[in-house]
Design an enzyme around this catalytic site. Sequence first.
Site, PDB file in Angstrom:
ATOM      1  N   GLU A   1      -4.762   8.793   9.812  1.00 20.47           N
ATOM      2  CA  GLU A   1      -3.310   8.737  10.071  1.00 20.47           C
ATOM      3  C   GLU A   1      -2.954   9.439  11.380  1.00 20.47           C
ATOM      4  OE1 GLU A   1      -0.456   8.594   7.299  1.00 20.47           O
ATOM      5  OE2 GLU A   1      -1.690   7.168   6.187  1.00 20.47           O
TER       6      GLU A   1
ATOM      7  N   CYS B   1     -11.080   2.813  -0.235  1.00 19.50           N
ATOM      8  CA  CYS B   1      -9.773   3.335   0.144  1.00 19.50           C
ATOM      9  C   CYS B   1      -9.322   2.558   1.380  1.00 19.50           C
ATOM     10  CB  CYS B   1      -9.879   4.825   0.480  1.00 19.50           C
ATOM     11  SG  CYS B   1      -8.353   5.513   1.139  1.00 19.50           S
ATOM     12  N   THR B   2      -8.061   2.181   1.375  1.00 16.62           N
ATOM     13  CA  THR B   2      -7.536   1.343   2.461  1.00 16.62           C
ATOM     14  C   THR B   2      -7.843   1.868   3.861  1.00 16.62           C
ATOM     15  OG1 THR B   2      -5.495   2.576   2.153  1.00 16.62           O
ATOM     16  CG2 THR B   2      -5.583   0.356   1.243  1.00 16.62           C
ATOM     17  N   HIS B   3      -7.786   3.196   4.016  1.00 13.19           N
ATOM     18  CA  HIS B   3      -7.931   3.771   5.357  1.00 13.19           C
ATOM     19  C   HIS B   3      -9.376   3.777   5.863  1.00 13.19           C
ATOM     20  CE1 HIS B   3      -4.043   5.339   4.246  1.00 13.19           C
ATOM     21  NE2 HIS B   3      -3.887   5.939   5.408  1.00 13.19           N
TER      22      HIS B   3
ATOM     23  N   CYS C   1      -3.952  -1.162  -2.021  1.00 15.00           N
ATOM     24  CA  CYS C   1      -4.287   0.237  -2.294  1.00 15.00           C
ATOM     25  C   CYS C   1      -5.338   0.373  -3.404  1.00 15.00           C
ATOM     26  CB  CYS C   1      -2.999   0.955  -2.704  1.00 15.00           C
ATOM     27  SG  CYS C   1      -3.213   2.706  -3.004  1.00 15.00           S
ATOM     28  N   ASN C   2      -6.423   1.052  -3.086  1.00 12.52           N
ATOM     29  CA  ASN C   2      -7.479   1.268  -4.093  1.00 12.52           C
ATOM     30  C   ASN C   2      -7.014   2.174  -5.221  1.00 12.52           C
ATOM     31  OD1 ASN C   2     -10.549   0.439  -3.271  1.00 12.52           O
ATOM     32  ND2 ASN C   2      -9.198   0.554  -1.522  1.00 12.52           N
ATOM     33  N   THR C   3      -6.171   3.146  -4.887  1.00  9.63           N
ATOM     34  CA  THR C   3      -5.681   4.070  -5.915  1.00  9.63           C
ATOM     35  C   THR C   3      -4.852   3.301  -6.946  1.00  9.63           C
ATOM     36  OG1 THR C   3      -5.661   5.882  -4.334  1.00  9.63           O
ATOM     37  CG2 THR C   3      -4.293   6.151  -6.284  1.00  9.63           C
TER      38      THR C   3
ATOM     39  N   ASP D   1       0.858  -1.181   0.000  1.00 12.20           N
ATOM     40  CA  ASP D   1       0.000   0.000   0.000  1.00 12.20           C
ATOM     41  C   ASP D   1       0.898   1.236   0.000  1.00 12.20           C
ATOM     42  OD1 ASP D   1      -2.418   1.542   0.272  1.00 12.20           O
ATOM     43  OD2 ASP D   1      -1.875   1.872   2.361  1.00 12.20           O
ATOM     44  N   SER D   2       0.268   2.388  -0.182  1.00 13.50           N
ATOM     45  CA  SER D   2       1.023   3.640  -0.134  1.00 13.50           C
ATOM     46  C   SER D   2       1.481   3.956   1.295  1.00 13.50           C
ATOM     47  CB  SER D   2       0.148   4.775  -0.660  1.00 13.50           C
ATOM     48  OG  SER D   2      -1.075   4.797   0.037  1.00 13.50           O
TER      49      SER D   2
ATOM     50  N   TYR E   1      -0.787   8.497  -2.478  1.00 11.01           N
ATOM     51  CA  TYR E   1      -0.863   8.209  -3.912  1.00 11.01           C
ATOM     52  C   TYR E   1      -2.117   8.847  -4.518  1.00 11.01           C
ATOM     53  CZ  TYR E   1       2.731   4.469  -3.778  1.00 11.01           C
ATOM     54  OH  TYR E   1       3.884   3.726  -3.673  1.00 11.01           O
ATOM     55  N   GLY E   2      -3.109   9.094  -3.651  1.00  9.95           N
ATOM     56  CA  GLY E   2      -4.431   9.508  -4.125  1.00  9.95           C
ATOM     57  C   GLY E   2      -4.472  10.842  -4.843  1.00  9.95           C
TER      58      GLY E   2
HETATM   59  N1  DGL Z   1      -3.934   3.747   0.032  1.00 11.72           N
HETATM   60  C1  DGL Z   1      -4.681   4.777  -0.640  1.00 11.72           C
HETATM   61  C2  DGL Z   1      -5.924   4.153  -1.266  1.00 11.72           C
HETATM   62  O1  DGL Z   1      -6.390   3.107  -0.887  1.00 11.72           O
HETATM   63  C3  DGL Z   1      -5.053   5.912   0.281  1.00 11.72           C
HETATM   64  C4  DGL Z   1      -3.896   6.770   0.724  1.00 11.72           C
HETATM   65  C5  DGL Z   1      -3.209   7.487  -0.411  1.00 11.72           C
HETATM   66  O2  DGL Z   1      -3.749   8.436  -0.987  1.00 11.72           O
HETATM   67  O3  DGL Z   1      -2.109   7.049  -0.742  1.00 11.72           O
HETATM   68  O4  DGL Z   1      -6.465   4.719  -2.179  1.00 11.72           O
END
Ligand code: DGL
Length: 268
Positions: free
Chosen positions: A153, A185-187, A73-75, A10-11, A42-43
């Site tokens: 975070e 999104c992971t978070h 990571c969804n992004t 993930d990011s 990453y988003g």
């Molecule tokens: N991990 C990213 C996602 O799932 C969220 C955090 C980011 O923007 O990197 O999209």
Amino acid sequence: MDSRPIGIFDSGVGGLTVVKEVMNSLAGESIVYFGDTARVPYGSKSKQTVTKFSAQIIRFLLTQDVKAIIIACNTVSSNSIEELREIFPNIPIVEVVGPGVHMALHTTKTGIIGVVGTHATIESNKYPELLLAKDSALKVYGKACPLFVPLVEDGWAERDVAYQVVKEYLRPLLEKNIDSLILGCTHYPMLTSTIKKVVGDQIELINPAEEAARQMGDILSKNDMTSDDYDPEYKFYVSDSEERFKEMAQIFLNKPIEHIATVPIEEY
Ligand code: DGL
């Protein structure tokens, strides 16, 4: 039987939501996790950059002898999966958008679905595209919620400010009468209790990590690659700020993190 680890990346820390699902549902599997803490988020980055960063991470994970990879990571999943599968054709890769779509199709009764994610995920249009390809009668509404990530975070997920932010972002989706909400999104699964306070019991929250872990289990079983190690190894790698990551990971996973190291990921 294959005791090599599963690679998950993930990011940053958000992918721990996927790690948790894998630890729960594939308990015999070892894990190598990489969080790109130096280059998060990453988003807000371009598809090209997200693909480049992800390819570096997969190259690193391959040096750790992983047998399969989950893109937490969804992004990355929504922007770069096709390119990454092309670059790395020989390793099984599970991403999270397909699993989220699968769950939403089974959950929705009214066919009105909301998706929340980063700017890059929502702008990719990947969730609506895949959902509508399965059923063109669905109504799908997306909403980027960039402030959710820093709230999580900073450990503010349960505070009143988080409630206010969630309420503000979700208002347009609630006005559309969605009955299911994909946490794209992971978070966001870490905000579940606050989101529930805003949306009530009538809207099902979908955490794609659950189905992603299940799909990984299926792939491993089909290829005779499962592991039933009674004492699996969990190794964590980051690109920056080991201590901060370790602290958050120990709280979230509720176990001590014994192995953590920093990797110069731009060299891969
Ligand atoms: N991990 C990213 C996602 O799932 C969220 C955090 C980011 O923007 O990197 O999209």
